[in-house]
Design an enzyme around this catalytic site. Structure first.
Site, PDB file in Angstrom:
ATOM      1  N   GLU A  38       0.831  -1.215   0.000  1.00 25.11           N
ATOM      2  CA  GLU A  38       0.000   0.000   0.000  1.00 25.11           C
ATOM      3  C   GLU A  38       0.864   1.263   0.000  1.00 25.11           C
ATOM      4  O   GLU A  38       0.725   2.148   0.856  1.00 25.11           O
ATOM      5  CB  GLU A  38      -0.974  -0.017   1.195  1.00 25.11           C
ATOM      6  CG  GLU A  38      -1.964  -1.157   1.098  1.00 25.11           C
ATOM      7  CD  GLU A  38      -3.187  -1.047   2.016  1.00 25.11           C
ATOM      8  OE1 GLU A  38      -3.255  -0.139   2.857  1.00 25.11           O
ATOM      9  OE2 GLU A  38      -4.097  -1.897   1.845  1.00 25.11           O
ATOM     10  N   GLU A  69      -5.118  -8.670  -0.416  1.00 23.77           N
ATOM     11  CA  GLU A  69      -5.916  -8.305   0.769  1.00 23.77           C
ATOM     12  C   GLU A  69      -7.367  -8.175   0.338  1.00 23.77           C
ATOM     13  O   GLU A  69      -7.681  -7.357  -0.544  1.00 23.77           O
ATOM     14  CB  GLU A  69      -5.431  -6.998   1.398  1.00 23.77           C
ATOM     15  CG  GLU A  69      -4.117  -7.165   2.137  1.00 23.77           C
ATOM     16  CD  GLU A  69      -3.704  -5.951   2.957  1.00 23.77           C
ATOM     17  OE1 GLU A  69      -4.585  -5.222   3.453  1.00 23.77           O
ATOM     18  OE2 GLU A  69      -2.486  -5.746   3.080  1.00 23.77           O
TER      19      GLU A  69
HETATM   20  O1  AHR Z   1      -5.356  -5.970   6.827  1.00 26.25           O
HETATM   21  C1  AHR Z   1      -5.259  -4.833   7.605  1.00 26.25           C
HETATM   22  C2  AHR Z   1      -4.592  -3.679   6.880  1.00 26.25           C
HETATM   23  O2  AHR Z   1      -5.372  -3.275   5.798  1.00 26.25           O
HETATM   24  C3  AHR Z   1      -3.245  -3.944   6.280  1.00 26.25           C
HETATM   25  O3  AHR Z   1      -2.219  -3.828   7.181  1.00 26.25           O
HETATM   26  C4  AHR Z   1      -3.147  -2.890   5.228  1.00 26.25           C
HETATM   27  O4  AHR Z   1      -2.311  -3.283   4.158  1.00 26.25           O
HETATM   28  C5  AHR Z   1      -4.577  -2.626   4.813  1.00 26.25           C
HETATM   29  O5  AHR Z   1      -4.866  -1.292   4.800  1.00 26.25           O
END
Ligand code: AHR
Length: 667
Positions: A196, A313
């Site tokens: 990210e 994610e």
């Molecule tokens: O999964 C939780 C968080 O969500 C992670 O650390 C991040 O990459 C995303 O914003």
């Protein structure tokens, strides 16, 4: 007039009755089209240093009174082993861009502590580090996927991490690894180049990120057979500009591009209203649009889909459970989450031509978890059961599905009630996963199987009587899969009745029935392949249709054409391969730079990208006789290498003998 109206109304009523008797939804599954494999990595998991995931959830340390194997909780380990987790992402998430791996090696008592600023500001004692993570992956049989620190770390630090885990040569890094108890390199394949970077990973623009990723990526070296598979930071949800810029700047030099998209809910996991349920389902279905649109942009820069879209994610993100640390992201998990999981996995399966990895967030105690723990107690969530039911899709061949679903409405909006995906495994068994996301009405489905003669159907169903049904430590079996009796096979059709809010996995036995393939007759076959040679300027596979060949001719076998220069050229080979007997054949290309091999118009080996010598392979079922082959090769700068091999039912792997290759000598 009144009489006419009542006749019309009677007809309408009759039609209504007739409609009630036919299926609400229809689904066609095509067993004759098996073009893409469902990469098992779509069933990947994510383990961040966050809340009670690592500490307490997986790792309790060898001195704990909670039963453990070398410090890993025995109960959690056993449950996760059942899931056949193919790949596990670690150490973050946002945590990754603040993590300094050297703090997590060596004697545990001597490891420096740090503050986990992203997640609750708690002290991280680094007792779970690289060795502990890689041992966990070994115990689970999962491939490790390490996210590198590009936000606050240095190029040298990341470069040395790769060397520490992947090199078998002699160096200060490998000496340190051996001193810490690991003699041989682990050979970690998957590496994230940051996380990210548009947000917690450094708030970068895509242009800036692409430059940084190129620099960091350059020094993530290959060691012997261990070549890092580099996954660049991709977009946040619908940030299409991010994808476009990163693909334009990095293109096929990448192996993967990540995508993060969460299904956000305003309330807690168990606080489920009919409108809230609908909202979560609507947001979940958006994943299909995101995958389609990002893939279409990737296609512009990567025509043969060399770069994987890694949805590393995804999952639900609700308000935390009351009384828990808001920074720990601890939430319950209900039948609604099961539907979210099943639907997303169906979407990924259906897009497996581009989506080759996905990692649900996260494996234990965080967000949409598989497992919840509290001290010694452990419970499996409905999401766990979906992952267990869907294991059968791992590495199976995807079968295209066409779904015409009845609609599920809320207020002025409606969405398809039913979604599905299908695959056929190496034993010829078909699996069809179906989700009825409507929480209050069953869905009847007429399932048609094309190119398949079914002999029997069985199934499993996960459903519940209430929208917020979930498992607790006290009632761990409240939501669990049971045998499904709602599928009836008649001829080539299966009539299915899906209960409301249900995930169903059907197992269909039978035989693939393909129409006989017309024999290829060649007018004037000549030995070898025809080629067209092009001089190029780019360092990617060119769009051949837009180029004019500098020369053309034929070659005896897959070799470079006479007069080929050292760099910046491309060759298109065409002809036929003579197959001695019906069976499954594996084709290999070994090239520097990229190659793409088609057999009968189907992409079988994708070895595209600018790279050193790499061998890649693909399998295809072939009848005896001639089959069209097309091989595309490009060379940018540096070394040049090109060879292609074949392995068949009674054929050892060998370079494709020139005698097996012919081309049409007359136009
Ligand atoms: O999964 C939780 C968080 O969500 C992670 O650390 C991040 O990459 C995303 O914003």
């Amino acid at each position: 007039m009144k009489k006419i109206l009542s006749v019309i109304m009677a007809i309408m009523l009759l039609q209504g009755v007739a409609r009630a008797q036919v299926a609400h939804s229809t689904i066609a599954v095509d067993a004759g089209t098996q073009d893409f494999q469902i990469d098992k990595n779509i069933y990947g998991q994510f383990a961040e240093h966050l809340g009670h995931l690592v500490y307490g959830g997986v790792w309790v340390g060898p001195g704990s009174d909670i039963p453990n194997v070398n410090g890993y909780r025995t109960d959690v380990l056993k449950a996760l082993q059942q899931l056949q987790i193919p790949v596990l992402r670690w150490p973050g998430g946002c945590f990754a861009d603040e993590y300094h791996w050297m703090d997590g090696i060596g004697p545990r008592a001597a490891r420096p502590k740090m503050i986990n600023t992203n997640w609750g500001g708690v002290t991280e004692d680094n007792s779970f580090g690289t060795h502990e993570f890689l041992e966990l992956c070994g115990l689970l049989g999962a491939e490790p996927y390490i996210s590198g620190n590009l936000g606050s770390g240095t190029v040298q630090e990341l470069s040395q991490w790769v060397e520490y885990v992947n090199s078998d040569n002699v160096s200060p890094m490998t000496d340190a690894r051996k001193k810490n108890g690991q003699e041989k390199a682990w050979g970690v394949k998957y590496w994230g180049v940051g996380n990210e970077s548009w947000g917690c990973g450094g708030r970068m623009t895509p242009e800036y990120y692409a430059n940084e990723a190129r620099k960091f990526g350059t020094f993530m070296r290959s060691y012997g057979p261990h070549k890092p598979y580099r996954i660049a930071v991709g977009p946040n949800a619908d940030d299409y500009n991010w994808t476009r810029v990163v693909m334009k700047e990095m293109g096929t030099s990448l192996d993967g591009l990540s995508l993060h998209y969460y299904t956000n809910g305003a309330l807690t996991a168990t606080d489920v209203t009919p409108a809230g349920w609908f909202d979560i389902m609507r947001k979940t279905l958006r994943m299909d649009e995101l995958v389609r649109k990002h893939s279409a942009i990737m296609d512009e820069f990567d025509q043969f889909k060399h770069v994987s879209l890694c949805v590393d994610e995804w999952g639900t993100w609700y308000k935390v459970e009351p009384g828990t640390n808001p920074g720990f992201l601890y939430q319950q998990n209900t039948i609604r989450d099961a539907l979210v999981a099943g639907t997303n996995l169906n979407i990924f399966n259906n897009h497996c031509d581009r989506v080759r990895m996905a990692n649900i967030a996260q494996v234990v105690n965080v967000l949409q978890a598989m497992i919840l723990t509290d001290g010694r107690k452990m419970v499996l969530t409905p999401t766990y059961h979906v992952f267990a039911m869907y294991r059968v899709h791992q590495n199976a061949m995807m079968l295209p599905v066409q779904v015409a679903s009845r609609l599920y409405a809320s207020g002025n909006e409606n969405i398809p009630a039913v979604n599905a995906s299908a695959s056929i495994d190496s034993n010829g068994v078909m699996h069809i996963s179906l989700c009825n996301i409507d929480p209050s009405a069953p869905s009847t489905v007429a399932l048609r199987l094309d190119s398949f003669a079914p002999t029997g159907v069985t199934g499993e169903v996960l459903t519940a009587p209430a929208m917020n049904a979930h498992n607790t430590f006290e009632a761990p079996g409240a939501v669990k899969p049971v045998a499904f009796t709602g599928a009836k096979l008649t001829g080539k059709e299966i009539a299915v009745t899906l209960p409301p809010m249900a995930v169903v996995m059907l197992t269909v036995k039978g035989d693939v029935v393909l129409p006989p393939r017309a024999a290829v007759a060649l007018r004037a076959p000549a030995r070898g392949l025809a080629y067209k040679y092009y001089e190029t300027a780019d360092d990617v596979m060119p769009m051949f249709g837009k180029l004019t060949p500098a020369s053309r001719g034929s070659v005896d076998g897959i070799v470079l054409p006479p007069g080929a220069r050292d760099s910046f050229f491309a060759v298109e080979y065409e002809g036929f391969v003579s197959i001695p007997e019906r069976g499954v054949y594996t084709f290999f290309t070994n090239s520097d730079d990229g190659t793409v091999l088609f057999v009968d118009g189907k992409l079988v080996v994708n070895n595209d990208g600018r790279h050193g010598p790499i061998e890649r392979s693909g399998m295809v079922m072939l009848d005896k006789g001639y089959h069209a082959v097309k091989l595309l090769f490009f060379q940018a700068g540096g070394g040049v290498e090109l060879s292609a091999s074949i392995k068949g039912p009674h054929m050892e792997k060998q370079v494709i003998p020139p005698a097996m290759l012919v081309h049409e000598s007359q136009p």
